[in-house]
Design a protein around this motif. Sequence first.
Motif, PDB file in Angstrom:
ATOM      1  N   ILE A   1       0.849  -1.193   0.000  1.00 35.82           N
ATOM      2  CA  ILE A   1       0.000   0.000   0.000  1.00 35.82           C
ATOM      3  C   ILE A   1       0.881   1.238   0.000  1.00 35.82           C
ATOM      4  CG2 ILE A   1      -1.718   1.335   1.279  1.00 35.82           C
ATOM      5  CD1 ILE A   1      -2.864  -1.215   2.351  1.00 35.82           C
ATOM      6  N   ASP A   2       0.625   2.113  -0.958  1.00 33.86           N
ATOM      7  CA  ASP A   2       1.314   3.394  -1.017  1.00 33.86           C
ATOM      8  C   ASP A   2       0.320   4.495  -0.642  1.00 33.86           C
ATOM      9  OD1 ASP A   2       3.711   2.257  -1.971  1.00 33.86           O
ATOM     10  OD2 ASP A   2       2.896   2.218  -4.018  1.00 33.86           O
ATOM     11  N   TYR A   3       0.672   5.300   0.352  1.00 39.76           N
ATOM     12  CA  TYR A   3      -0.213   6.361   0.833  1.00 39.76           C
ATOM     13  C   TYR A   3       0.113   7.685   0.154  1.00 39.76           C
ATOM     14  CZ  TYR A   3      -1.893   3.214   4.473  1.00 39.76           C
ATOM     15  OH  TYR A   3      -2.470   2.158   5.144  1.00 39.76           O
ATOM     16  N   PHE A   4      -0.907   8.536   0.046  1.00 37.35           N
ATOM     17  CA  PHE A   4      -0.766   9.849  -0.568  1.00 37.35           C
ATOM     18  C   PHE A   4      -1.252  10.916   0.402  1.00 37.35           C
ATOM     19  CE2 PHE A   4      -0.940   6.857  -3.977  1.00 37.35           C
ATOM     20  CZ  PHE A   4      -0.154   7.377  -4.993  1.00 37.35           C
ATOM     21  N   ALA A   5      -0.520  11.988   0.492  1.00 31.44           N
ATOM     22  CA  ALA A   5      -0.942  13.102   1.342  1.00 31.44           C
ATOM     23  C   ALA A   5      -2.201  13.736   0.759  1.00 31.44           C
ATOM     24  CB  ALA A   5       0.169  14.139   1.443  1.00 31.44           C
ATOM     25  N   PRO A   6      -3.119  14.204   1.589  1.00 29.24           N
ATOM     26  CA  PRO A   6      -4.344  14.837   1.075  1.00 29.24           C
ATOM     27  C   PRO A   6      -4.083  15.974   0.098  1.00 29.24           C
ATOM     28  CG  PRO A   6      -4.556  14.407   3.424  1.00 29.24           C
ATOM     29  CD  PRO A   6      -3.134  14.080   3.056  1.00 29.24           C
ATOM     30  N   ASP A   7      -2.977  16.704   0.283  1.00 27.08           N
ATOM     31  CA  ASP A   7      -2.656  17.807  -0.634  1.00 27.08           C
ATOM     32  C   ASP A   7      -2.178  17.314  -1.981  1.00 27.08           C
ATOM     33  OD1 ASP A   7      -3.346  19.692   1.240  1.00 27.08           O
ATOM     34  OD2 ASP A   7      -1.296  20.040   1.928  1.00 27.08           O
ATOM     35  N   ASP A   8      -1.861  16.004  -2.086  1.00 26.40           N
ATOM     36  CA  ASP A   8      -1.323  15.458  -3.331  1.00 26.40           C
ATOM     37  C   ASP A   8      -2.379  14.762  -4.173  1.00 26.40           C
ATOM     38  OD1 ASP A   8       1.176  16.368  -2.627  1.00 26.40           O
ATOM     39  OD2 ASP A   8       1.795  14.480  -1.699  1.00 26.40           O
TER      40      ASP A   8
ATOM     41  N   ASP B   1      -6.499  15.028  -6.022  1.00 24.70           N
ATOM     42  CA  ASP B   1      -7.689  15.789  -6.402  1.00 24.70           C
ATOM     43  C   ASP B   1      -8.902  14.959  -6.001  1.00 24.70           C
ATOM     44  OD1 ASP B   1      -6.433  18.029  -7.569  1.00 24.70           O
ATOM     45  OD2 ASP B   1      -6.014  16.859  -9.378  1.00 24.70           O
ATOM     46  N   VAL B   2      -9.733  15.517  -5.148  1.00 26.86           N
ATOM     47  CA  VAL B   2     -10.845  14.775  -4.557  1.00 26.86           C
ATOM     48  C   VAL B   2     -12.092  14.890  -5.430  1.00 26.86           C
ATOM     49  CG1 VAL B   2     -12.352  14.590  -2.533  1.00 26.86           C
ATOM     50  CG2 VAL B   2      -9.929  15.117  -2.251  1.00 26.86           C
ATOM     51  N   GLU B   3     -12.826  13.764  -5.537  1.00 27.74           N
ATOM     52  CA  GLU B   3     -14.106  13.739  -6.231  1.00 27.74           C
ATOM     53  C   GLU B   3     -15.221  13.586  -5.203  1.00 27.74           C
ATOM     54  OE1 GLU B   3     -13.770  10.443  -8.828  1.00 27.74           O
ATOM     55  OE2 GLU B   3     -12.186  11.328 -10.067  1.00 27.74           O
ATOM     56  N   GLN B   4     -16.253  14.422  -5.310  1.00 28.51           N
ATOM     57  CA  GLN B   4     -17.352  14.399  -4.356  1.00 28.51           C
ATOM     58  C   GLN B   4     -18.686  14.260  -5.067  1.00 28.51           C
ATOM     59  OE1 GLN B   4     -16.440  18.226  -2.517  1.00 28.51           O
ATOM     60  NE2 GLN B   4     -15.706  17.187  -0.663  1.00 28.51           N
ATOM     61  N   ASP B   5     -19.677  13.677  -4.346  1.00 25.91           N
ATOM     62  CA  ASP B   5     -21.018  13.571  -4.925  1.00 25.91           C
ATOM     63  C   ASP B   5     -21.802  14.846  -4.637  1.00 25.91           C
ATOM     64  OD1 ASP B   5     -21.800  13.443  -2.281  1.00 25.91           O
ATOM     65  OD2 ASP B   5     -22.269  11.306  -2.308  1.00 25.91           O
ATOM     66  N   ALA B   6     -23.081  14.843  -4.987  1.00 27.14           N
ATOM     67  CA  ALA B   6     -23.906  16.041  -4.835  1.00 27.14           C
ATOM     68  C   ALA B   6     -24.060  16.463  -3.376  1.00 27.14           C
ATOM     69  CB  ALA B   6     -25.281  15.797  -5.448  1.00 27.14           C
ATOM     70  N   ASP B   7     -23.909  15.516  -2.448  1.00 28.33           N
ATOM     71  CA  ASP B   7     -24.041  15.813  -1.022  1.00 28.33           C
ATOM     72  C   ASP B   7     -22.716  16.158  -0.361  1.00 28.33           C
ATOM     73  OD1 ASP B   7     -26.800  15.338  -1.051  1.00 28.33           O
ATOM     74  OD2 ASP B   7     -26.481  13.176  -0.867  1.00 28.33           O
ATOM     75  N   GLY B   8     -21.641  16.237  -1.156  1.00 26.41           N
ATOM     76  CA  GLY B   8     -20.342  16.584  -0.613  1.00 26.41           C
ATOM     77  C   GLY B   8     -19.550  15.422  -0.055  1.00 26.41           C
TER      78      GLY B   8
ATOM     79  N   ILE C   1     -17.062  12.252  -0.190  1.00 24.96           N
ATOM     80  CA  ILE C   1     -15.934  11.863  -1.027  1.00 24.96           C
ATOM     81  C   ILE C   1     -16.203  10.500  -1.642  1.00 24.96           C
ATOM     82  CG2 ILE C   1     -13.462  11.310  -1.055  1.00 24.96           C
ATOM     83  CD1 ILE C   1     -13.106  13.314   1.222  1.00 24.96           C
ATOM     84  N   VAL C   2     -16.147  10.419  -2.961  1.00 18.31           N
ATOM     85  CA  VAL C   2     -16.424   9.154  -3.651  1.00 18.31           C
ATOM     86  C   VAL C   2     -15.207   8.630  -4.409  1.00 18.31           C
ATOM     87  CG1 VAL C   2     -18.886   9.622  -3.851  1.00 18.31           C
ATOM     88  CG2 VAL C   2     -17.332  10.442  -5.640  1.00 18.31           C
ATOM     89  N   GLY C   3     -14.156   9.411  -4.470  1.00 24.60           N
ATOM     90  CA  GLY C   3     -12.959   8.970  -5.167  1.00 24.60           C
ATOM     91  C   GLY C   3     -11.927  10.070  -5.202  1.00 24.60           C
ATOM     92  N   ALA C   4     -10.755   9.738  -5.759  1.00 27.23           N
ATOM     93  CA  ALA C   4      -9.685  10.726  -5.844  1.00 27.23           C
ATOM     94  C   ALA C   4      -8.677  10.288  -6.897  1.00 27.23           C
ATOM     95  CB  ALA C   4      -9.012  10.894  -4.492  1.00 27.23           C
ATOM     96  N   LYS C   5      -7.921  11.265  -7.390  1.00 28.57           N
ATOM     97  CA  LYS C   5      -6.853  11.000  -8.345  1.00 28.57           C
ATOM     98  C   LYS C   5      -5.579  11.672  -7.877  1.00 28.57           C
ATOM     99  CE  LYS C   5      -9.888  10.667 -12.392  1.00 28.57           C
ATOM    100  NZ  LYS C   5     -10.212  11.227 -13.745  1.00 28.57           N
ATOM    101  N   ALA C   6      -4.464  10.992  -8.082  1.00 26.71           N
ATOM    102  CA  ALA C   6      -3.175  11.559  -7.705  1.00 26.71           C
ATOM    103  C   ALA C   6      -2.829  12.706  -8.644  1.00 26.71           C
ATOM    104  CB  ALA C   6      -2.092  10.487  -7.754  1.00 26.71           C
TER     105      ALA C   6
ATOM    106  N   GLY D   1      -2.351  11.542 -12.360  1.00 25.65           N
ATOM    107  CA  GLY D   1      -3.750  11.517 -12.782  1.00 25.65           C
ATOM    108  C   GLY D   1      -4.438  10.193 -12.593  1.00 25.65           C
ATOM    109  N   ALA D   2      -3.735   9.197 -12.082  1.00 27.47           N
ATOM    110  CA  ALA D   2      -4.333   7.876 -11.877  1.00 27.47           C
ATOM    111  C   ALA D   2      -5.147   7.864 -10.581  1.00 27.47           C
ATOM    112  CB  ALA D   2      -3.240   6.808 -11.831  1.00 27.47           C
ATOM    113  N   ARG D   3      -6.118   6.940 -10.523  1.00 24.91           N
ATOM    114  CA  ARG D   3      -7.017   6.900  -9.385  1.00 24.91           C
ATOM    115  C   ARG D   3      -6.312   6.371  -8.129  1.00 24.91           C
ATOM    116  NH1 ARG D   3     -11.952   8.163 -10.570  1.00 24.91           N
ATOM    117  NH2 ARG D   3     -12.677   7.492  -8.532  1.00 24.91           N
ATOM    118  N   VAL D   4      -6.747   6.871  -7.002  1.00 25.93           N
ATOM    119  CA  VAL D   4      -6.315   6.365  -5.703  1.00 25.93           C
ATOM    120  C   VAL D   4      -7.570   6.075  -4.900  1.00 25.93           C
ATOM    121  CG1 VAL D   4      -4.151   7.655  -5.725  1.00 25.93           C
ATOM    122  CG2 VAL D   4      -6.173   8.667  -4.665  1.00 25.93           C
ATOM    123  N   GLU D   5      -7.452   5.211  -3.930  1.00 23.97           N
ATOM    124  CA  GLU D   5      -8.592   4.831  -3.097  1.00 23.97           C
ATOM    125  C   GLU D   5      -8.692   5.765  -1.890  1.00 23.97           C
ATOM    126  OE1 GLU D   5      -9.277   0.616  -2.318  1.00 23.97           O
ATOM    127  OE2 GLU D   5      -7.573   0.166  -3.648  1.00 23.97           O
TER     128      GLU D   5
END
Length: 349
Positions: free
Chosen positions: A68-75, A77-84, A86-91, A95-99
Motif C-alpha cells: 500500500i502506497d499512501y498519498f498526502a491529502p494535498d497530493d 484531487d478529490v471527487e465528491q457527490d452532490a451531497d459533498g 468523497i467518492v474517489g480521488a486522483k493523484a 492523474g491515476a485513481r487512488v482509493e
Amino acid sequence: ARTDYLNPMEEYIGGIEHAILHLLYARFWTKVMRDLGLVRFDEPFTRLMTQGMLLNHIYFRRSDKGGIDYFAPDDVDVEQDADGRIVGAKAKADGARVEYGGIGTMSKSKKNGVDPQALIAKYGADTARLFVMFAGPPEDTALWSDAGVEGAHRFLRRLWTYAHASADAVRANADAGGWRDAAAAVKAARREIHVTLKQANYDYERIQYNTVVSAGMKMLNALEAVPADAVGAGALAREGLSILLRVLYPVVPHVTWSLWNEVGYATAHGDLLDAPWPKVDPAALAQDEIELVLQVNGKLRGKLKVPADADGKTIEAAARASAEVAKHAAGAPVKKVIVVPGRLVNVVV
C-alpha cells in the motif's frame, strides 16, 4: 521542602496514546520513591486530561505486489457527490485513481499529517493555535479542516483591523467616566462583553478552550456592531478591546501582545503578561428591560419587552395589550395570563 512544594503536579495533559505509558512510569517510580521514604505523596498528578486526536483523510493505492502506497491529502484531487461526500480521488502527480480510506488519526506512515512549520510559515503560529483550540473540546477528536484554518486567520485579521481602527479612540478615552449617559447600543454591547467574559472565565476553569475562542468572537462582534459616533463608543472600545485582548492572550499570545503595545495599553498598564485578569462589572450586567417569550395558548408567538423590575401585573397588562396577542386571539377573550418570571408569559384565550 522543595519536593513538597513542587509536587504532586496539579495537571497532567497528554494525548491518550502517549499518556498511558507515561502515567504508568510516573506512578510506578513515585510509589517506589514513596516506599523508600524519598517523597511523601502517593500520586504524581492530581488531575488528568487526555486530549483528543487530530484526524485527517486517508488516500492510498495498492501496488502490484500487494503493498500500500499512501498519498498526502494535498497530493490528490478529490471527487465528491452532490451531497459533498468523497467518492474517489486522483493523484495529482500522474492523474491515476487512488482509493479513499476514510478518516483516521494523523500519522507519518499514512502521510495524512499536517506540517506545522508550513502552516506557521503561511499563517503564523497564532492561527494554528486558534484553529486547534476552536476545533472542539480538548478531550474530543477533531477533523483537520483547511477551511477552518482560513476562518481562524480571517478572525485574527478582523481583530487586528478593529484594534488599529480603534487606536485613537482608545488613547483618547484613557479616563472615561461612568456609563449612565452612554447610547443604548453602547450599553447593550458592554453588557454582552461582560456576560461573555463571565462565561469565558468559567470555560477557562473547566478547560473548554473552544468556547473561550467563541467568547472572543462574540466580544469582537459586539464591539464592531457599535457605531463609532455613538455616545460612549470610544470608552467602550477602550474597555472592550482591553478585555478581549486579555481573554485571548493565552490562546493567541503573539497577536494580542503586539496589539496591546501598538494600541497603547502598555503605556498605561504595563506589559500584557503582567496585566491583571479582567473582572466582570456587575453594573454592566444590569438591564433596564428584559425580553420574555410570548405565547398564546402555549404556542410561541413572539417576544415581549418589559421593564426589568416589572411585577406580575405590569407584565400581564403588557401581554394583554400586545399586538401579537390581538392578532392570534382573533377576537377571542383572554381567560388568563400565566407569567413565569424572567422567562415567559403565556396568554390563554
